[in-house]
Design a protein around this motif. Structure first.
Motif, PDB file in Angstrom:
ATOM      1  N   TYR A  17       0.790  -1.219   0.000  1.00  0.00           N
ATOM      2  CA  TYR A  17       0.000   0.000   0.000  1.00  0.00           C
ATOM      3  C   TYR A  17       0.824   1.270   0.000  1.00  0.00           C
ATOM      4  O   TYR A  17       0.317   2.322   0.313  1.00  0.00           O
ATOM      5  N   MET A  18       2.099   1.172  -0.358  1.00  0.00           N
ATOM      6  CA  MET A  18       2.928   2.368  -0.316  1.00  0.00           C
ATOM      7  C   MET A  18       2.392   3.432  -1.266  1.00  0.00           C
ATOM      8  O   MET A  18       2.325   4.608  -0.927  1.00  0.00           O
ATOM      9  N   PHE A  19       1.982   3.022  -2.474  1.00  0.00           N
ATOM     10  CA  PHE A  19       1.542   4.019  -3.454  1.00  0.00           C
ATOM     11  C   PHE A  19       0.283   4.758  -3.001  1.00  0.00           C
ATOM     12  O   PHE A  19       0.287   5.984  -2.920  1.00  0.00           O
ATOM     13  N   ILE A  56       0.738  18.561  11.548  1.00  0.00           N
ATOM     14  CA  ILE A  56       1.770  17.911  12.365  1.00  0.00           C
ATOM     15  C   ILE A  56       1.175  16.713  13.090  1.00  0.00           C
ATOM     16  O   ILE A  56       1.779  15.641  13.179  1.00  0.00           O
ATOM     17  N   LYS A  57      -0.052  16.897  13.579  1.00  0.00           N
ATOM     18  CA  LYS A  57      -0.730  15.793  14.261  1.00  0.00           C
ATOM     19  C   LYS A  57      -0.894  14.613  13.328  1.00  0.00           C
ATOM     20  O   LYS A  57      -0.655  13.466  13.714  1.00  0.00           O
ATOM     21  N   VAL A  58      -1.320  14.892  12.086  1.00  0.00           N
ATOM     22  CA  VAL A  58      -1.510  13.802  11.136  1.00  0.00           C
ATOM     23  C   VAL A  58      -0.180  13.094  10.893  1.00  0.00           C
ATOM     24  O   VAL A  58      -0.106  11.867  10.897  1.00  0.00           O
ATOM     25  N   TYR A  59       0.905  13.871  10.709  1.00  0.00           N
ATOM     26  CA  TYR A  59       2.194  13.247  10.431  1.00  0.00           C
ATOM     27  C   TYR A  59       2.657  12.404  11.607  1.00  0.00           C
ATOM     28  O   TYR A  59       3.118  11.282  11.437  1.00  0.00           O
ATOM     29  N   CYS A  60       2.550  12.965  12.835  1.00  0.00           N
ATOM     30  CA  CYS A  60       3.114  12.254  13.981  1.00  0.00           C
ATOM     31  C   CYS A  60       2.212  11.132  14.445  1.00  0.00           C
ATOM     32  O   CYS A  60       2.670  10.047  14.777  1.00  0.00           O
ATOM     33  N   ARG A  61       0.888  11.409  14.494  1.00  0.00           N
ATOM     34  CA  ARG A  61       0.018  10.484  15.173  1.00  0.00           C
ATOM     35  C   ARG A  61      -0.646   9.507  14.225  1.00  0.00           C
ATOM     36  O   ARG A  61      -0.852   8.355  14.569  1.00  0.00           O
ATOM     37  N   VAL A  62      -1.000   9.976  13.026  1.00  0.00           N
ATOM     38  CA  VAL A  62      -1.755   9.100  12.120  1.00  0.00           C
ATOM     39  C   VAL A  62      -0.796   8.280  11.259  1.00  0.00           C
ATOM     40  O   VAL A  62      -0.881   7.059  11.222  1.00  0.00           O
ATOM     41  N   ILE A 114       7.193   6.411   8.991  1.00  0.00           N
ATOM     42  CA  ILE A 114       6.687   6.203   7.635  1.00  0.00           C
ATOM     43  C   ILE A 114       6.787   7.508   6.842  1.00  0.00           C
ATOM     44  O   ILE A 114       7.191   7.511   5.686  1.00  0.00           O
ATOM     45  N   VAL A 115       6.430   8.620   7.488  1.00  0.00           N
ATOM     46  CA  VAL A 115       6.428   9.886   6.762  1.00  0.00           C
ATOM     47  C   VAL A 115       7.823  10.243   6.269  1.00  0.00           C
ATOM     48  O   VAL A 115       7.998  10.701   5.140  1.00  0.00           O
TER      49      VAL A 115
END
Lengths: 296, 494, 125
Positions: free
Chosen positions: B210-212, B266-272, B277-278
Motif C-alpha cells: 500500500y505504499m503508493f 503535524i498531528k496527522v504526520y506524527c500520530r496518524v 513512515i512519513v
C-alpha cells in the motif's frame, strides 16, 4: 525578473490571474525612470493588449492537464482500494460490528445511523449543526439590508399566482406533518433531524412564496426564528456537554433508554433530533428569505 | 481523572454556546461577552498547561460513554495545552487592541455577528488543537473556513469581498482534498480515530502493498493543508485577504488561523501516519522545496510592496515557509522547531498588524508607505511595538524570532541531506527580512517632509492591547528556553 | 496499478467526478460554475462513501424484528459521514452564493478575472 516570472507563473497556475500588485507598483516607479521603455513596461503593455485571449487559452490547456493528472492519480489510487461490496473489507471491522450488534442495547435507537451520529460520534454532529449556524450567520452578515422604507420589500414579494396558491394549500399541511413525523421518528425509521428540517424548511419556503411575506411574518418573525435557533442550539450544546462530561468521568447519565421501538425511547436521541430539526428548519428558511429580500 | 482534564471540553462548548448567545446581543455587549468567554478559556487552558507541565502525561478524554474506536475522543499533552493557551491569549489581545477598528469598519448592526464568528473561530481552533479524530477535525476545519472568511468580509467593500471569495475558493479546494484523503484513509484502515488508524497502517505497511495509495493520501492531505495555510505556490490569496480585512481580522488570520491547520498537519504526520513512515516519503521533499521557495519569494514580494499590511502579509508567506521547512525535516527536533516558530509568529505577527492598524488610523486610514511617514510619532506605542516586532522578525538576538531561527538551524543539523539548503535559505531570507523591515521602520520614523507629528488620541483599549503584546513579546524573547523545554516535553507525549 | 479498478466502478466514477469538480472549482473563471464544480466535487465524495458502506445482499441499517446480527446489515458509518458531508456542503454553498450575489451587485459581472481587473483599477486606501 525571476520574481516577476515566478509570480506570473504562480498566478497563472492559481487560476486567478491578476495584475493587481504590478499595477500598483508601477506609478511609483514611473516617476524615477520614465524614459526608457523597460522590459517590464513592454510586458505590461503586451499583457494588457493580448493578455485576456492568451490566458483564456492557457486556462483551457491548464485545466485539461490538471484535470487529467488528478483523475489519473486518483484512479490509480482507486485501483488499490479494497473490492466493492465485499464483506471482508477493512471498513467492516469491530467498529461497525459494535454499532450494529450493540447499538440497539446501548443507545436504544432502532435506526442505527441515528444512534451512531447522535450518541457514539455525537461530537461530530455537534460541530455539524454549528456549521449550519455559522453559514446562516455568515449569510446574515452579507445579505442583511440596511433598514430603509417598506416599499422595497414589497417589490420583491412574489406574485400570488392562483395555481401556486392552490397547490401550496394542498401540499403544505402534508409537508409539515411529514416533517414532524420524520423528526419524531428519527430513532425508529429512516429520517432524523436534518432531513426533517429540510422538509419543513421547504414547506415554509413554499408558504412564503405562495402567500407572500406578510402572511408568514405573523408567526415567523426575525425574533421568533432567532429565539428558536438560540434555544435549540443552546439545549443541544448543554445536553451534549452533560453527556460528554458524564461519559468521560464514568458517571451514569441517569437518563432512561426506554423500550426500544417505542416513541419515547432511546434517551437523548429524540430531544436532540427535535432540536436539530428546528435549527435546520429555521436555517433553511432564513437562507431563502435573506437571499430573496435581505431580511428574515 | 483530574478535574482540569475537563477544561478542553468546557472551552469548546462554552465558545460554541457563546457564539449562539452573542448573536442576540448588541455590539457593545457582544464585545463584553466575547472578552469574558475568551479570558475564561485562557484561564482554563493555562491551568491545564500548569497541571500538565507539573505532571507530564498524555490525557485521553472520551467524548461520550464509549471508548476510542467507537466514540469520539480528545487527547492532549503539554504541547496541545501550550498551543491552546497561546491561541487564546493572542485572540484576546488582538481583539482588545483592534476593538476601535472593528467598531469603525463593521456596520453597527452587524458587529455582534462579527463576534459570533470570532467565537466560532476560537472553538474550531481549540477543537483542531485537541481532537484525536480525523472526521471531527474535518467538521471543525469547515467551521474554521467559514468563520475565517466571514471575519474577512465583515468590512464590507468590493475589495474585501473579492479577496474573501478567492480565500474561500482556495480553502474549499483544500478542504475537498482533505476530506478525500480522510475517506481514502478510512477505506484502507476502517477507522477515523488517529491512533487506531496508525495501528492499522503499521500492519498495512508491513505487507508492503500500500505504499503508493498511502503516498497519494499523504500528498493530497499535505496539499490540502498547504492550500489552507498559504504555503508558497498557493499563497496568492493571502496578501489580499489579510491586507484588506479589518485590523483585528488580519491579526487573527495570520497569527492563528493559518497555524491551526499546521498543528493539524503535524498531528496527522506524527500520530496518524507516524514519523518513521512519513520520513521515508517523497512528499516531505516537495514540502521542503516549496517551503524554501516560500521563504525567499515571500520576502522578495514583501520588498516590492508599498502597502504596509500587504507587506506584513507577504512576510507571513515567508514565515509559513520557515514552518514548513521545520516540518519537512521529518525529525522530532524539526517538529519542535516548527511548533516553536508557530508560537513566536503567533505572538509577533498580530502585534505587527495591530501596529500597522494604529499607524493607519493615526494617518487618516492610509496604508501606503508614502502616506505613513512619521506615523510612529503620531502613535508612539504602535511605533515601539513595530520596532520590537520587526527586530524579532529579522532575528536579532534577545528577541523571540532569533530563538525561532536558532532552533530551526539546530534542527536542520538532524537532517544532513537538507542542512545546507536550510542554512543558506535562512541566511538569504534573514537579509531580505532586514531589508524590508528596516525600510518600513525608516519610513514610520522619518521626520523628512512631515509637518504633522503631533500625537493623536489613542483609545484606551488599543493602549492596553499593545502593552500586553509588547510585554508578551519581550518576555518570550527572554524566556524562550522554557517554552522550548515544554515543547520538547510535549513532543514526548504527542 | 492495483487489481481492483474495474471491480470498483463506483469508486472509479467518483474519482472522475472528483477530478472534474476540483478542476472546475480551481480554474473556471465563472463564479457560478465554480460553485457547481464545488457541488460536483462534494457529490463525488458522497458517492464514494455510499459505495464504501455497501455490502452485497445486506439491508439498510435499521433494526428489523430485533435482529442485531452483523451479517444482516450494511456498514452504518459511511451513511453518517455522508449526512455530515451534505450539511457541510449546503452551508458552504449558501455562503459562496451569497458572496457571489454581493460581488455581482458591486461589479455587475460573474467573471472572476474581470472582477479582479476592476478591483485593481479601483486602487486601494
Amino acid at each position: 525578473m525571476m520574481n516577476k516570472f515566478f509570480t506570473g507563473l504562480v498566478k497563472f497556475v492559481d487560476g486567478e490571474f491578476t495584475i493587481t500588485t504590478k499595477r500598483k507598483a508601477k506609478p511609483a516607479r514611473r516617476h524615477t525612470d520614465h524614459h526608457e521603455p523597460t522590459f517590464k513596461e513592454r510586458f505590461t503593455q503586451w499583457h494588457d493588449e493580448k493578455g485576456p485571449a492568451f490566458f483564456k487559452a492557457a486556462y483551457g490547456i491548464a485545466s485539461i492537464v490538471i484535470c487529467l493528472t488528478m483523475i489519473t492519480i486518483l484512479l490509480i489510487t482507486a485501483s488499490f482500494l479494497p473490492e466493492y461490496g465485499n464483506p471482508d473489507n477493512p471498513v467492516n471491522n469491530e467498529v461497525s460490528e459494535r454499532y450494529i450488534e450493540k447499538g440497539l442495547e446501548e443507545t436504544g435507537s432502532v435506526n442505527i445511523v441515528s444512534g451512531m451520529i447522535l450518541d457514539y460520534r455525537a461530537f461530530d454532529t455537534l460541530g455539524e449543526s454549528h456549521v449550519l449556524f455559522t453559514a446562516s450567520a455568515a449569510v446574515m452578515l452579507l445579505m442583511k439590508k440596511e433598514k430603509r422604507g417598506k416599499e422595497q420589500t414589497d417589490r420583491f414579494s412574489p406574485k400570488r399566482d392562483i395555481i401556486v396558491k392552490t397547490v401550496a394549500q394542498i401540499i403544505i399541511p402534508f409537508l409539515l406533518v411529514y416533517g414532524v413525523y420524520l423528526m419524531l421518528n428519527g430513532h425508529l425509521s429512516p429520517g432524523g433531524g436534518f432531513s426533517a428540517g429540510a422538509v419543513m424548511g421547504a414547506a415554509l419556503i413554499l408558504f412564503s412564496s405562495a402567500f407572500g411575506y406578510k402572511k408568514i411574518k405573523t408567526v415567523f418573525t426575525e425574533k421568533f426564528i432567532k429565539i428558536v435557533t438560540l434555544a435549540s442550539l443552546l439545549f443541544y450544546a448543554g445536553i451534549k456537554c452533560y453527556s460528554f462530561y458524564t461519559g468521560a468521568n464514568h458517571i451514569p447519565t441517569g437518563i432512561p433508554l426506554g423500550q426500544p421501538g417505542a416513541i419515547l425511547s432511546s434517551g437523548l436521541i429524540l430531544p436532540l433530533n427535535i432540536a436539530v430539526g428546528l435549527v435546520v428548519t429555521c436555517t433553511m428558511y432564513s437562507f431563502y428569505s435573506l437571499f430573496s429580500k435581505g431580511e428574515i | 481523572m483530574p478535574f482540569v482534564a475537563n477544561f478542553p471540553l468546557f472551552c469548546i462548548v462554552i465558545t460554541l454556546a457563546g457564539s449562539v448567545a452573542t448573536s442576540m446581543l448588541n455590539g457593545k455587549n457582544a464585545f463584553r461577552l466575547n472578552t469574558f468567554i475568551i479570558s475564561l478559556c485562557l484561564v482554563m487552558n493555562f491551568s491545564l498547561l500548569v497541571y500538565l507541565v507539573t505532571n507530564p502525561q498524555q490525557i485521553t478524554y472520551m467524548m461520550g460513554h464509549f471508548p476510542a474506536p467507537w466514540g469520539n475522543e480528545t487527547r492532549f499533552g503539554p504541547l496541545e495545552a501550550l498551543v491552546a493557551t497561546v491561541f487564546c491569549f493572542v485572540m484576546l489581545v488582538s481583539l482588545i487592541s483592534g476593538k476601535t477598528d472593528i467598531f469603525e469598519d463593521v456596520k453597527s448592526d452587524r458587529v455582534n455577528i462579527f463576534y459570533v464568528m470570532i467565537n466560532l473561530l476560537m472553538s474550531s481552533l481549540l477543537a483542531l488543537v485537541y481532537t484525536n479524530d480525523l472526521f471531527t477535525a474535518y467538521v471543525f476545519v469547515e467551521i474554521n473556513t467559514l468563520s475565517a472568511c466571514s471575519v474577512v468580509m465583515a468590512k464590507e467593500n468590493g475589495k474585501t469581498i473579492s479577496a474573501t471569495i478567492r480565500y474561500l475558493i482556495m480553502s474549499l479546494l483544500g478542504s475537498g482534498l482533505f476530506l478525500m484523503s480522510i475517506i481514502l484513509l478510512y477505506d484502507l484502515t476502517g477507522h477515523l480515530l488517529m491512533v487506531n488508524i496508525h495501528e492499522n497502517l503499521v500492519q498495512l505497511m508491513a505487507s508492503g502493498d500500500y505504499m503508493f495509495p498511502l503516498t497519494i493520501i499523504v500528498g493530497l492531505l499535505s496539499v490540502g493543508m498547504a492550500m489552507k495555510s498559504a504555503l508558497f505556490p498557493f499563497h496568492t490569496w493571502l496578501s489580499h485577504a489579510h491586507g484588506s480585512a479589518t485590523t483585528a481580522s488580519s491579526s487573527i488570520l495570520s497569527g492563528l488561523v493559518l497555524k491551526g491547520y499546521i498543528i493539524l498537519l503535524i498531528k496527522v504526520y506524527c500520530r496518524v501516519i507516524g514519523i518513521e513512515i512519513v520520513s521515508q516519503m517523497k512528499v516531505l521533499n516537495i514540502l521542503f522545496v516549496f517551503g524554501v521557495m516560500g521563504m525567499i519569494i515571500g520576502s522578495i514580494d514583501a520588498i516590492g510592496e508599498t502597502h504596509i499590511k500587504r507587506m506584513i502579509a507577504y512576510s507571513s508567506v515567508a514565515q509559513m515557509g520557515y514552518i514548513y521547512v521545520g516540518i519537512s525535516l521529518g525529525t522530532t527536533a524539526g517538529f519542535v522547531a516548527a511548533v516553536f516558530h508557530i508560537i513566536v509568529h503567533a505572538f509577533t505577527k498580530p502585534m505587527l498588524f495591530s501596529a500597522a492598524g494604529g499607524f493607519a488610523s493615526a494617518s487618516g486610514h492610509k496604508y501606503h508607505f508614502d502616506q505613513l511617514k512619521g506615523a510612529a510619532y503620531r502613535n508612539p506605542i504602535a511605533g515601539v511595538a513595530f520596532v520590537i516586532g520587526s527586530l524579532s522578525m529579522i532575528g536579532i538576538p534577545f528577541f523571540a524570532g532569533f530563538g525561532a531561527k536558532y532552533y530551526l538551524s539546530t534542527a536542520a543539523m538532524t537532517n544532513p541531506g537538507k542542512m545546507w539548503f536550510v542554512l543558506l535559505a535562512l541566511a538569504i531570507s534573514t537579509v531580505l527580512n532586514a531589508v524590508y523591515y528596516i525600510k518600513a521602520l525608516a519610513t514610520v520614523y522619518s521626520r523628512e517632509g512631515v509637518e504633522d507629528t503631533a500625537r493623536r488620541k489613542i483609545s484606551k483599549s488599543y493602549t492596553i492591547g499593545m502593552s500586553l503584546f509588547i510585554v508578551a513579546n519581550v518576555a518570550l524573547g527572554l524566556f524562550y528556553q522554557r517554552i522550548v523545554d515544554i515543547l520538547s516535553l510535549g513532543m514526548k507525549f504527542f | 496499478m492495483g487489481p481492483n479498478l474495474l471491480n470498483n466502478y463506483f469508486e472509479t466514477a467518483a474519482m472522475i467526478l472528483f477530478g472534474i469538480g476540483f478542476t472546475t472549482l480551481f480554474l473556471q473563471p465563472n463564479l457560478i460554475k465554480k460553485v457547481i464544480g464545488l457541488n460536483i466535487m462534494d457529490s463525488a465524495i458522497y458517492l464514494f462513501l455510499a459505495a464504501k458502506g455497501y455490502i452485497d445482499g445486506r439491508l439498510a441499517p435499521i433494526v428489523v424484528n430485533g435482529v442485531t446480527d452483523m451479517e444482516t446489515y450494511i456498514n452504518p458509518i459511511p451513511s453518517g459521514l455522508v449526512l455530515t458531508g451534505i450539511v457541510v456542503g449546503v452551508s458552504v454553498t449558501a455562503v459562496s452564493l451569497s458572496l457571489i450575489q454581493k460581488l455581482y451587485k458591486e461589479y455587475h459581472t460573474l467573471d472572476m478575472d474581470e472582477i479582479l481587473t476592476k478591483v485593481s483599477k479601483e486602487g486601494d486606501h
